[in-house]
Design a protein around this motif. Sequence first.
Motif, PDB file in Angstrom:
ATOM      1  N   GLN A 147       0.831  -1.205   0.000  1.00 15.35           N
ATOM      2  CA  GLN A 147       0.000   0.000   0.000  1.00 15.35           C
ATOM      3  C   GLN A 147       0.870   1.261   0.000  1.00 15.35           C
ATOM      4  OE1 GLN A 147      -2.589  -0.409   3.390  1.00 15.35           O
ATOM      5  NE2 GLN A 147      -4.117  -1.581   2.252  1.00 15.35           N
ATOM      6  N   GLU A 148       1.969   1.198   0.744  1.00  8.82           N
ATOM      7  CA  GLU A 148       2.886   2.347   0.782  1.00  8.82           C
ATOM      8  C   GLU A 148       3.517   2.579  -0.593  1.00  8.82           C
ATOM      9  OE1 GLU A 148       7.001   3.747   3.071  1.00  8.82           O
ATOM     10  OE2 GLU A 148       5.910   1.940   3.713  1.00  8.82           O
ATOM     11  N   LYS A 149       3.842   1.492  -1.296  1.00  6.27           N
ATOM     12  CA  LYS A 149       4.430   1.634  -2.621  1.00  6.27           C
ATOM     13  C   LYS A 149       3.427   2.233  -3.602  1.00  6.27           C
ATOM     14  CE  LYS A 149       7.315  -0.914  -5.890  1.00  6.27           C
ATOM     15  NZ  LYS A 149       7.974  -2.207  -6.198  1.00  6.27           N
ATOM     16  N   ILE A 150       2.159   1.812  -3.509  1.00  5.44           N
ATOM     17  CA  ILE A 150       1.124   2.370  -4.378  1.00  5.44           C
ATOM     18  C   ILE A 150       0.968   3.865  -4.123  1.00  5.44           C
ATOM     19  CG2 ILE A 150      -1.346   2.365  -4.881  1.00  5.44           C
ATOM     20  CD1 ILE A 150       0.162   0.050  -6.112  1.00  5.44           C
ATOM     21  N   GLN A 151       1.058   4.258  -2.873  1.00  4.36           N
ATOM     22  CA  GLN A 151       0.954   5.678  -2.541  1.00  4.36           C
ATOM     23  C   GLN A 151       2.113   6.465  -3.139  1.00  4.36           C
ATOM     24  OE1 GLN A 151      -1.635   7.277  -0.968  1.00  4.36           O
ATOM     25  NE2 GLN A 151      -0.490   9.083  -1.658  1.00  4.36           N
ATOM     26  N   GLN A 152       3.290   5.847  -3.163  1.00  2.00           N
ATOM     27  CA  GLN A 152       4.442   6.509  -3.771  1.00  2.00           C
ATOM     28  C   GLN A 152       4.256   6.656  -5.282  1.00  2.00           C
ATOM     29  OE1 GLN A 152       7.944   4.307  -2.654  1.00  2.00           O
ATOM     30  NE2 GLN A 152       7.873   4.947  -0.514  1.00  2.00           N
ATOM     31  N   TYR A 153       3.642   5.660  -5.905  1.00  2.14           N
ATOM     32  CA  TYR A 153       3.319   5.786  -7.337  1.00  2.14           C
ATOM     33  C   TYR A 153       2.340   6.941  -7.571  1.00  2.14           C
ATOM     34  CZ  TYR A 153       5.601   1.477  -8.945  1.00  2.14           C
ATOM     35  OH  TYR A 153       6.530   0.525  -9.291  1.00  2.14           O
ATOM     36  N   LEU A 154       1.376   7.092  -6.670  1.00  3.79           N
ATOM     37  CA  LEU A 154       0.404   8.182  -6.805  1.00  3.79           C
ATOM     38  C   LEU A 154       1.078   9.542  -6.670  1.00  3.79           C
ATOM     39  CD1 LEU A 154      -2.582   6.708  -4.735  1.00  3.79           C
ATOM     40  CD2 LEU A 154      -2.355   6.837  -7.237  1.00  3.79           C
ATOM     41  N   ASN A 155       2.163   9.582  -5.899  1.00  5.29           N
ATOM     42  CA  ASN A 155       2.910  10.832  -5.714  1.00  5.29           C
ATOM     43  C   ASN A 155       3.804  11.144  -6.918  1.00  5.29           C
ATOM     44  OD1 ASN A 155       1.791  11.132  -3.158  1.00  5.29           O
ATOM     45  ND2 ASN A 155       3.504  10.090  -2.137  1.00  5.29           N
ATOM     46  N   ALA A 156       3.900  10.197  -7.844  1.00  7.10           N
ATOM     47  CA  ALA A 156       4.701  10.401  -9.056  1.00  7.10           C
ATOM     48  C   ALA A 156       3.759  10.318 -10.264  1.00  7.10           C
ATOM     49  CB  ALA A 156       5.795   9.354  -9.148  1.00  7.10           C
ATOM     50  N   PRO A 157       3.063  11.398 -10.624  1.00  2.80           N
ATOM     51  CA  PRO A 157       2.049  11.380 -11.696  1.00  2.80           C
ATOM     52  C   PRO A 157       2.684  11.309 -13.091  1.00  2.80           C
ATOM     53  CG  PRO A 157       2.323  13.603 -10.886  1.00  2.80           C
ATOM     54  CD  PRO A 157       3.208  12.742 -10.025  1.00  2.80           C
ATOM     55  N   LEU A 158       3.260  10.177 -13.400  1.00  7.72           N
ATOM     56  CA  LEU A 158       3.988  10.032 -14.661  1.00  7.72           C
ATOM     57  C   LEU A 158       3.062  10.156 -15.868  1.00  7.72           C
ATOM     58  CD1 LEU A 158       6.551   9.415 -16.253  1.00  7.72           C
ATOM     59  CD2 LEU A 158       6.111   6.981 -15.881  1.00  7.72           C
ATOM     60  N   LEU A 159       1.940   9.457 -15.852  1.00 10.42           N
ATOM     61  CA  LEU A 159       1.037   9.468 -16.999  1.00 10.42           C
ATOM     62  C   LEU A 159       0.529  10.873 -17.301  1.00 10.42           C
ATOM     63  CD1 LEU A 159      -0.618   8.094 -19.175  1.00 10.42           C
ATOM     64  CD2 LEU A 159      -2.351   7.565 -17.428  1.00 10.42           C
ATOM     65  N   GLN A 160       0.090  11.561 -16.304  1.00  8.61           N
ATOM     66  CA  GLN A 160      -0.428  12.919 -16.506  1.00  8.61           C
ATOM     67  C   GLN A 160       0.669  13.852 -17.013  1.00  8.61           C
ATOM     68  OE1 GLN A 160      -3.741  13.722 -16.223  1.00  8.61           O
ATOM     69  NE2 GLN A 160      -3.023  15.592 -17.251  1.00  8.61           N
ATOM     70  N   SER A 161       1.875  13.659 -16.498  1.00  6.32           N
ATOM     71  CA  SER A 161       2.995  14.491 -16.952  1.00  6.32           C
ATOM     72  C   SER A 161       3.296  14.239 -18.425  1.00  6.32           C
ATOM     73  CB  SER A 161       4.244  14.202 -16.110  1.00  6.32           C
ATOM     74  OG  SER A 161       4.021  14.516 -14.743  1.00  6.32           O
ATOM     75  N   LEU A 162       3.198  12.982 -18.858  1.00  3.60           N
ATOM     76  CA  LEU A 162       3.411  12.658 -20.269  1.00  3.60           C
ATOM     77  C   LEU A 162       2.357  13.326 -21.150  1.00  3.60           C
ATOM     78  CD1 LEU A 162       4.233   8.836 -20.003  1.00  3.60           C
ATOM     79  CD2 LEU A 162       5.820  10.646 -20.678  1.00  3.60           C
ATOM     80  N   LEU A 163       1.107  13.281 -20.714  1.00  2.00           N
ATOM     81  CA  LEU A 163       0.026  13.907 -21.476  1.00  2.00           C
ATOM     82  C   LEU A 163       0.204  15.414 -21.545  1.00  2.00           C
ATOM     83  CD1 LEU A 163      -3.022  11.866 -20.081  1.00  2.00           C
ATOM     84  CD2 LEU A 163      -1.719  11.472 -22.189  1.00  2.00           C
ATOM     85  N   ASP A 164       0.578  16.021 -20.428  1.00  2.00           N
ATOM     86  CA  ASP A 164       0.721  17.480 -20.374  1.00  2.00           C
ATOM     87  C   ASP A 164       1.853  17.974 -21.268  1.00  2.00           C
ATOM     88  OD1 ASP A 164      -1.347  17.509 -18.575  1.00  2.00           O
ATOM     89  OD2 ASP A 164      -0.059  17.677 -16.795  1.00  2.00           O
ATOM     90  N   GLN A 165       2.903  17.172 -21.417  1.00  2.00           N
ATOM     91  CA  GLN A 165       4.075  17.616 -22.174  1.00  2.00           C
ATOM     92  C   GLN A 165       4.058  17.144 -23.634  1.00  2.00           C
ATOM     93  OE1 GLN A 165       7.810  16.959 -20.149  1.00  2.00           O
ATOM     94  NE2 GLN A 165       6.935  17.390 -18.135  1.00  2.00           N
ATOM     95  N   GLY A 166       2.940  16.564 -24.087  1.00  2.00           N
ATOM     96  CA  GLY A 166       2.792  16.242 -25.507  1.00  2.00           C
ATOM     97  C   GLY A 166       3.530  15.014 -25.978  1.00  2.00           C
ATOM     98  N   TRP A 167       3.744  14.057 -25.124  1.00  2.00           N
ATOM     99  CA  TRP A 167       4.452  12.839 -25.528  1.00  2.00           C
ATOM    100  C   TRP A 167       3.608  11.975 -26.466  1.00  2.00           C
ATOM    101  CZ3 TRP A 167       9.392  10.955 -24.557  1.00  2.00           C
ATOM    102  CH2 TRP A 167      10.201  11.762 -23.750  1.00  2.00           C
ATOM    103  N   CYS A 168       2.283  12.125 -26.424  1.00  5.95           N
ATOM    104  CA  CYS A 168       1.428  11.313 -27.300  1.00  5.95           C
ATOM    105  C   CYS A 168       1.718  11.576 -28.777  1.00  5.95           C
ATOM    106  CB  CYS A 168      -0.049  11.615 -27.002  1.00  5.95           C
ATOM    107  SG  CYS A 168      -0.594  11.058 -25.365  1.00  5.95           S
ATOM    108  N   GLU A 169       2.128  12.813 -29.117  1.00  7.11           N
ATOM    109  CA  GLU A 169       2.444  13.141 -30.506  1.00  7.11           C
ATOM    110  C   GLU A 169       3.827  12.640 -30.913  1.00  7.11           C
ATOM    111  OE1 GLU A 169       1.298  15.364 -28.319  1.00  7.11           O
ATOM    112  OE2 GLU A 169      -0.763  15.559 -29.073  1.00  7.11           O
ATOM    113  N   LEU A 170       4.709  12.500 -29.935  1.00  7.27           N
ATOM    114  CA  LEU A 170       6.090  12.111 -30.248  1.00  7.27           C
ATOM    115  C   LEU A 170       6.216  10.622 -30.562  1.00  7.27           C
ATOM    116  CD1 LEU A 170       8.037  14.100 -27.478  1.00  7.27           C
ATOM    117  CD2 LEU A 170       7.788  14.702 -29.895  1.00  7.27           C
TER     118      LEU A 170
END
Length: 469
Positions: A362-385
């Motif tokens: 559960q602690e590891k899952i919480q750490q993943y939630l603290n690292a919003p990788l997917l949202q950061s990829l979407l915000d920075q336009g990685w889907c087009e790259l």
Amino acid sequence: MSRGRNTGCPKMVAPAGLALCLLMFCISSVSLDAVDQDQNNALVAVEVEDEDNADAQESVQIGDGEDEVDVFYPTKEWKTIGDGQAIPKGLHVRMNLQTGHKEAKLMDGDSGIKYWQQGDKRGMVNTDRKQFTAEELKRALKEFKATQDDVRDDKIKQESLKKKFKSYEELKEDMAKFNMNVKTDQEIITELFEELKEKKLDNERQMTILTDLEYYVHQMDNAQHFAGIGGLDVCVKLLNHSNIDIRGEAALVLGSAMQGNPKVQIAAMEVGAVPRLIRVLSTESSSSVQRRLLYAMATLLRQFPYAQQKFLEHGGLNVLKQLFQHPDNFKLQVKAITLLNDLLTERNLAERHLDKKNVHHQEKIQQYLNAPLLQSLLDQGWCELIPRLLDTPDHDTREKILNAMHTLQSSCMGSFKMARKTLDQLKTEYDALSLQERQDEEEDLYFSKMSKTINQLISQMSSGQKDEL
């Protein structure tokens, strides 16, 4: 039997006349060359006392007749072995627990001539009868002579071997000296590290030390020892070295030490490896060093959500995105996409197999939630790259990009539609390869798996278009 004045011995020899017969036998022409002139090799008749029979039994020994050996005469019944008696070979021997004495007898069904040896004396007894024939005496002498020759030959061979090879004691001494110079991996790592810290070390020697360290730190315990003595901190600082080769080798040592080694990953975080790797990667001009820096970054981030959080906080995604500004960085771009896809996949697997009863999980899952990788990829336009990298003839590269697109299809489908034409072309190609693969009965079905992924992406795109209509 009569013992007349014959020049030869009778076929059966009585006990009383055996000594005279032996003398005549040795003088005669029979086996003269088998008798050694040395007195120690003469056949001597010895009377053997028998408890059950007043008559003497015959034993023959080779050796000095003045020092006769007391020989145990076996029968089919158990008999006590007297002190110092020579025991013929091949007997059944036991300890009588009532009397405390050793006893022996003939084996069941065994009989005939039995040979014995005591020290340098050797001899035989006849368990079938109380006499020996001339032929039996002749064979006995030959047997003893052959045995003595074998012993002499063995001694010569042993002396020859001693001259050719070292004795056991000499080998032990050599091994003891050798072991004094044997060092453990961790002792070697410590010595290399201490030398690496010397300020006057030339570049060539530094490269040699780093190469040796990279070899040793692949082993988990060695890597942890290296981290414990401060090795990671020194390697992190060497990332800023003026020499390209040393920068690259230092990054390689870091990556090899951290790979699949959580303790070393934590130690790397403590010495500030994440911001240093990001900063050096953003300024590095050598593509070979960039590849090794990216390798070190990947080994630090995998299965370590806290490090992923710090990676995002220090602008790691922006630095990776800069790699797409230069067409020559195609291989680095593919490595970056592969890393990001691996991080997204490991997070999805962790969430899918969440164990609510496991506190650490559960602690590891919480750490993943603290690292919003997917949202950061979407915000920075990685889907087009990502879809741009499909334009390559290399199957391995296509597989990696298709897998990344499959992972992100629900979030990036709008951007992936621009690659529909490319996907249709790939579908035609891989459907044909898949069919051929199945006809050839290939085991791994590599092309079939790629065909399946392409068809899933196209199906998802088509489904999305129908929803829009």
